[in-house]
Design an enzyme around this catalytic site. Structure first.
Site, mmCIF file in Angstrom:
data_model
loop_
_atom_site.group_PDB
_atom_site.id
_atom_site.type_symbol
_atom_site.label_atom_id
_atom_site.label_comp_id
_atom_site.label_asym_id
_atom_site.label_seq_id
_atom_site.Cartn_x
_atom_site.Cartn_y
_atom_site.Cartn_z
ATOM 1 N N PHE A 69 35.162 42.357 37.591
ATOM 2 C CA PHE A 69 34.429 42.591 38.839
ATOM 3 C C PHE A 69 35.102 41.969 40.061
ATOM 4 C CE2 PHE A 69 31.364 42.068 35.327
ATOM 5 C CZ PHE A 69 30.915 43.367 35.211
ATOM 6 N N PRO A 72 39.194 37.820 37.159
ATOM 7 C CA PRO A 72 38.129 38.099 36.194
ATOM 8 C C PRO A 72 37.594 39.519 36.369
ATOM 9 C CG PRO A 72 37.254 36.854 38.035
ATOM 10 C CD PRO A 72 38.738 36.953 38.263
ATOM 11 N N TYR A 87 29.239 41.366 30.272
ATOM 12 C CA TYR A 87 30.012 40.331 30.967
ATOM 13 C C TYR A 87 29.444 40.043 32.350
ATOM 14 C CZ TYR A 87 33.558 41.459 27.431
ATOM 15 O OH TYR A 87 34.223 41.676 26.260
ATOM 16 N N THR A 136 40.900 46.860 39.820
ATOM 17 C CA THR A 136 41.106 48.313 39.826
ATOM 18 C C THR A 136 41.056 48.860 41.249
ATOM 19 O OG1 THR A 136 40.121 48.451 37.626
ATOM 20 C CG2 THR A 136 40.288 50.503 38.864
ATOM 21 N N ASP A 190 46.443 50.110 34.539
ATOM 22 C CA ASP A 190 45.154 49.402 34.574
ATOM 23 C C ASP A 190 44.795 48.941 33.158
ATOM 24 O OD1 ASP A 190 43.028 48.292 35.899
ATOM 25 O OD2 ASP A 190 41.786 50.089 35.848
ATOM 26 N N GLU A 191 43.953 47.921 33.085
ATOM 27 C CA GLU A 191 43.568 47.332 31.788
ATOM 28 C C GLU A 191 44.824 46.905 31.009
ATOM 29 O OE1 GLU A 191 40.575 46.697 31.565
ATOM 30 O OE2 GLU A 191 39.579 48.184 32.816
ATOM 31 N N ALA A 192 45.729 46.259 31.709
ATOM 32 C CA ALA A 192 47.038 45.914 31.138
ATOM 33 C C ALA A 192 46.930 44.967 29.954
ATOM 34 C CB ALA A 192 47.919 45.294 32.218
ATOM 35 N N GLY A 229 37.761 43.185 41.583
ATOM 36 C CA GLY A 229 38.404 44.188 42.430
ATOM 37 C C GLY A 229 39.820 44.532 42.009
HETATM 38 N N1 ADP Z 1 28.214 41.987 38.433
HETATM 39 C C1 ADP Z 1 28.635 43.180 38.858
HETATM 40 N N2 ADP Z 1 28.248 44.299 38.259
HETATM 41 C C2 ADP Z 1 28.683 45.477 38.649
HETATM 42 N N3 ADP Z 1 29.535 45.674 39.690
HETATM 43 C C3 ADP Z 1 29.931 44.607 40.337
HETATM 44 C C4 ADP Z 1 29.510 43.303 39.961
HETATM 45 N N4 ADP Z 1 30.087 42.429 40.791
HETATM 46 C C5 ADP Z 1 30.837 43.172 41.645
HETATM 47 N N5 ADP Z 1 30.744 44.461 41.385
HETATM 48 C C6 ADP Z 1 31.392 45.581 42.074
HETATM 49 O O1 ADP Z 1 32.617 45.836 41.441
HETATM 50 C C7 ADP Z 1 33.607 46.023 42.431
HETATM 51 C C8 ADP Z 1 34.965 45.722 41.859
HETATM 52 O O2 ADP Z 1 35.211 46.709 40.862
HETATM 53 P P1 ADP Z 1 36.625 46.825 40.173
HETATM 54 O O3 ADP Z 1 37.692 47.069 41.199
HETATM 55 O O4 ADP Z 1 36.460 47.866 39.108
HETATM 56 O O5 ADP Z 1 36.827 45.379 39.539
HETATM 57 P P2 ADP Z 1 37.694 44.912 38.290
HETATM 58 O O6 ADP Z 1 38.724 45.974 38.010
HETATM 59 O O7 ADP Z 1 38.328 43.605 38.702
HETATM 60 O O8 ADP Z 1 36.738 44.718 37.152
HETATM 61 C C9 ADP Z 1 33.184 45.100 43.517
HETATM 62 O O9 ADP Z 1 33.719 45.496 44.758
HETATM 63 C C10 ADP Z 1 31.669 45.226 43.495
HETATM 64 O O10 ADP Z 1 31.240 46.306 44.308
HETATM 65 C C1 LIG Z 2 36.585 39.205 29.353
HETATM 66 C C2 LIG Z 2 36.897 40.267 28.337
HETATM 67 C C3 LIG Z 2 36.875 41.607 28.705
HETATM 68 N N1 LIG Z 2 37.145 42.568 27.802
HETATM 69 C C4 LIG Z 2 37.087 43.975 28.183
HETATM 70 C C5 LIG Z 2 35.822 44.382 28.876
HETATM 71 C C6 LIG Z 2 36.255 45.549 29.718
HETATM 72 O O1 LIG Z 2 36.186 46.712 28.912
HETATM 73 C C7 LIG Z 2 37.702 45.221 30.063
HETATM 74 C C8 LIG Z 2 37.884 44.614 31.427
HETATM 75 O O2 LIG Z 2 37.541 45.545 32.424
HETATM 76 P P1 LIG Z 2 37.664 45.239 34.019
HETATM 77 O O3 LIG Z 2 38.372 46.451 34.541
HETATM 78 O O4 LIG Z 2 38.450 43.990 34.215
HETATM 79 O O5 LIG Z 2 36.281 45.138 34.507
HETATM 80 O O6 LIG Z 2 38.131 44.253 29.097
HETATM 81 C C9 LIG Z 2 37.502 42.225 26.495
HETATM 82 O O7 LIG Z 2 37.792 43.107 25.666
HETATM 83 N N2 LIG Z 2 37.526 40.900 26.135
HETATM 84 C C10 LIG Z 2 37.241 39.918 27.006
HETATM 85 O O8 LIG Z 2 37.289 38.705 26.607
#
Ligand code: ADP
Ligand SMILES: Cc1cn([C@H]2C[C@H](O)[C@@H](COP(=O)(O)O)O2)c(=O)[nH]c1=O
Ligand code: ZN
Length: 287
Positions: free
Chosen positions: A95, A93, A254, A99, A169-171, A97
């Site tokens: 947040f 999901p 989100y 990326t 990223d954002e695949a 990690g």
């Molecule tokens: N609700 C949140 N809002 C903002 N940052 C968060 C939240 N929960 C976790 N994080 C931070 O985001 C980091 C993960 O970021 P990232 O690698 O960009 O995640 P993803 O790519 O899966 O969205 C976590 O290690 C934490 O520090």
């Molecule tokens: C759940 C969901 C997400 N998105 C978008 C929102 C963000 O811009 C990216 C995901 O970014 P992250 O690196 O995983 O934090 O996707 C969307 O467009 N639709 C959705 O349902």
């Protein structure tokens, strides 16, 4: 408990418990890395903030191998195209990690002397288009594109031929993900590391991310922390009333949630959505 906020284009849910506050500080790894990290190793292992990041729990590792490929002694196009490529998929999901994990793996490849490029979808312009940035501000330069098939031309054939590893990223936003991964790993001998959402806010398969799992050497499913209760979060709840699948946003739109709070959160969001819908049909003088 969830608090419902009825307000168009605004967050519908305010979490009562924020597990992890977001740092606003951007931490650039380097200022001079442009798409291609050369074998001259632009990153010092000791200076790299990625290597000291805490690891998120890995829920599934279908092939728990070290993703790092053996050092190849030759880097010519011909040897690369005859050597075996690899595909590694990182899902979870928002947040969780993804990326961060992608950047850490990319950094490890660079430290091993491989040529690496990172691509992200140009749909996600939250942090500009020239960097991949984690939610806590770690970033690496990237190439932002509308599709993956344009990468070779945009990058330049000669530079492309030198690449050993491509990070994506954002695949979920790339429609041509399957064909690209297939071609690059099977026929060009490169390693592809893919990070993206496996599911959208309704927990439906998102884009082509799940389609590449049969092609993959390894799949890593990460979890975040539920913003309501702090348990492991496997799902992303959309807090606003918008219903389109693609909606760019961060913590304003989100939140990561556990199963229980996904279900109760969806009920709350749906109820708020229905109230908003019904208000649309009311006469303005009655409101
Ligand atoms: N609700 C949140 N809002 C903002 N940052 C968060 C939240 N929960 C976790 N994080 C931070 O985001 C980091 C993960 O970021 P990232 O690698 O960009 O995640 P993803 O790519 O899966 O969205 C976590 O290690 C934490 O520090
Ligand atoms: C759940 C969901 C997400 N998105 C978008 C929102 C963000 O811009 C990216 C995901 O970014 P992250 O690196 O995983 O934090 O996707 C969307 O467009 N639709 C959705 O349902
Ligand atoms: Zn929860």
């Amino acid at each position: 408990m969830l608090t419902i906020t009825i307000s168009r284009m605004q967050s519908l849910i305010t979490p009562t418990f924020l597990f992890s506050p977001m740092s606003t500080k951007a931490t650039p790894l380097t200022s001079n890395l442009l798409y291609l990290a050369s074998k001259s190793n632009l990153f010092s292992k000791t200076q790299n903030p990625i290597s000291s990041l805490p690891l998120k729990p890995i829920m599934i590792s279908l092939k728990p191998t070290d993703f790092r490929i053996q050092t190849r002694c030759v880097h010519s196009k011909s040897s690369r195209s005859t050597s075996s490529g690899e595909i590694h998929v990182i899902v979870g999901p928002m947040f969780s990690g993804k990326t961060t994990t992608l950047l850490r793996r990319v950094q490890a490849e660079i430290n091993d002397g491989r040529n690496v490029a990172i691509i992200k979808s140009n749909k996600d312009d939250r942090y500009g288009l020239d960097s991949v940035v984690t939610h806590d501000g770690i970033k690496l330069p990237c190439c932002a594109l509308p599709n993956l098939s344009s990468f070779r031309q945009k990058f330049g054939q000669d530079a492309y031929d030198q690449l050993d590893v491509i990070g994506i990223d954002e695949a979920q936003f790339f429609e041509d993900l399957y064909d690209f991964c297939h071609d690059v790993a099977d026929h060009e001998g490169k390693t592809v590391i893919v990070a993206g959402l496996d599911g959208d806010y309704l927990r439906r398969s998102f884009g082509s991310v799940l389609n590449i799992i049969p092609l993959a050497d390894s799949v890593t499913k990460l979890s975040a922390r539920c913003e309501i209760c702090g348990k492991r979060a496997f799902f992303t709840l959309r807090k606003t009333e918008e219903t389109q699948t693609e909606l760019i946003g961060g913590a304003d739109v989100y939140m990561p949630v556990c199963r229980q709070h996904y279900v109760t959160g969806q009920v709350a969001v749906e109820a708020a959505r229905m109230v908003l819908e019904s208000q649309k049909f009311q006469c303005s003088s009655c409101v």
